[in-house]
Motif scaffolding. Structure first.
Motif, mmCIF file in Angstrom:
data_model
loop_
_atom_site.group_PDB
_atom_site.id
_atom_site.type_symbol
_atom_site.label_atom_id
_atom_site.label_comp_id
_atom_site.label_asym_id
_atom_site.label_seq_id
_atom_site.Cartn_x
_atom_site.Cartn_y
_atom_site.Cartn_z
ATOM 1 N N GLN A 7 -2.518 -4.315 1.059
ATOM 2 C CA GLN A 7 -3.764 -4.291 0.286
ATOM 3 C C GLN A 7 -3.621 -3.656 -1.092
ATOM 4 N N THR A 46 -7.107 4.474 0.689
ATOM 5 C CA THR A 46 -7.467 3.138 1.185
ATOM 6 C C THR A 46 -6.334 2.124 1.038
ATOM 7 N N ALA A 47 -5.191 2.547 0.504
ATOM 8 C CA ALA A 47 -4.060 1.639 0.274
ATOM 9 C C ALA A 47 -3.232 1.515 1.551
ATOM 10 N N THR A 48 -3.502 0.465 2.332
ATOM 11 C CA THR A 48 -2.766 0.248 3.578
ATOM 12 C C THR A 48 -2.231 -1.175 3.615
ATOM 13 N N GLY A 51 0.812 -1.211 0.000
ATOM 14 C CA GLY A 51 0.000 0.000 0.000
ATOM 15 C C GLY A 51 0.843 1.257 0.000
ATOM 16 N N ILE A 69 -7.861 5.783 -4.098
ATOM 17 C CA ILE A 69 -7.019 4.591 -3.941
ATOM 18 C C ILE A 69 -5.961 4.840 -2.866
ATOM 19 N N LYS A 74 -12.526 -3.335 -4.874
ATOM 20 C CA LYS A 74 -13.665 -4.126 -4.397
ATOM 21 C C LYS A 74 -14.894 -3.240 -4.233
ATOM 22 N N ALA A 75 -14.675 -2.032 -3.715
ATOM 23 C CA ALA A 75 -15.789 -1.105 -3.502
ATOM 24 C C ALA A 75 -16.334 -0.542 -4.808
ATOM 25 N N HIS A 76 -15.535 -0.593 -5.864
ATOM 26 C CA HIS A 76 -15.945 -0.044 -7.163
ATOM 27 C C HIS A 76 -15.986 -1.135 -8.229
ATOM 28 N N ARG A 82 -6.688 -3.030 -3.575
ATOM 29 C CA ARG A 82 -7.720 -4.071 -3.474
ATOM 30 C C ARG A 82 -9.025 -3.557 -2.876
ATOM 31 N N ALA A 83 -8.942 -2.832 -1.758
ATOM 32 C CA ALA A 83 -10.163 -2.367 -1.090
ATOM 33 C C ALA A 83 -10.944 -1.411 -1.991
ATOM 34 N N TYR A 84 -10.220 -0.515 -2.647
ATOM 35 C CA TYR A 84 -10.890 0.454 -3.534
ATOM 36 C C TYR A 84 -11.541 -0.266 -4.711
#
Length: 200
Positions: free
Chosen positions: A162, A157-159, A85, A154, A169-171, A165-167
């Protein structure tokens, strides 16, 4: 869309320390007689990225010394130990002000993904709002094409490990999946067994 909005920069994440490889930095693993980072950067260039940024972390000085990376912008990530991240954040930050409308993001430890797959992702670019990712028999993987409109979200949420990935997944509904299983193999070089199996 302005002229610059059509520019896709290559962004290679190559900062990992290879913890599960006994602390061997992945950028310096040998592939076809040269550091792996050279091959990975070449994939992005051969795919059509005129600007390539390479994020370095573990053994950054040794990578600079040993790897031949002509024309690449080398970006230091002093926080590389925090995970992928932090490298993605550093890479996207380095692209601010370059005029790039999107980043084609690849990982240094996936030598089974070559220029053909990367070029397919490049062809999916439409505007700074584009989100696209390679898929392998329908499963999302790398590389990913991240339009500039998404970079702030992005980065936020990039930690850890990840990355985006999280961004993504949400989009998920906004992502164009680009099938690449016929031209690439999305394995990672994470362990000594992977090293023996995939790198020559």
């Amino acid at each position: 869309m302005t002229e610059n909005d059509g520019l896709v920069a290559g962004l290679l994440l190559a900062a990992g320390g290879g913890r599960r490889l006994g602390g061997r930095p992945k950028a310096l693993l040998e592939h076809r007689g040269r550091p792996l980072v050279e091959y990975a950067a070449g994939v992005l260039r051969d795919a059509g990225c005129t600007r390539v940024h390479v994020v370095l972390g573990a053994a950054a000085d040794a990578v600079r010394e040993r790897a031949d990376l002509p024309g690449c912008v080398l970006v230091d990530n002093p926080e590389w130990e925090e995970g992928m991240g932090s490298s993605l954040r550093a890479g996207l930050e380095s692209l601010r002000g370059t005029g790039a409308g999107a980043a084609l993001v690849s990982l240094v430890d996936q030598p089974g993904i070559g220029p053909e797959a990367a070029a397919r992702l490049l062809a999916a670019h439409r505007s700074p709002a584009t989100l696209a990712a390679a898929s392998y028999e329908g499963k999302r993987g790398h590389p990913a094409l991240l339009g500039a409109d998404h970079w702030a979200g992005i980065a936020a949420t990039a930690t850890g490990d990840q990355g985006a990935r999280a961004y993504l997944k949400a989009h998920a509904d906004a992502i164009t999946l680009v099938e690449c299983a016929d031209v690439a193999q999305p394995y990672d070089i994470d362990t000594a067994a992977d090293l023996a199996r995939y790198l020559q």
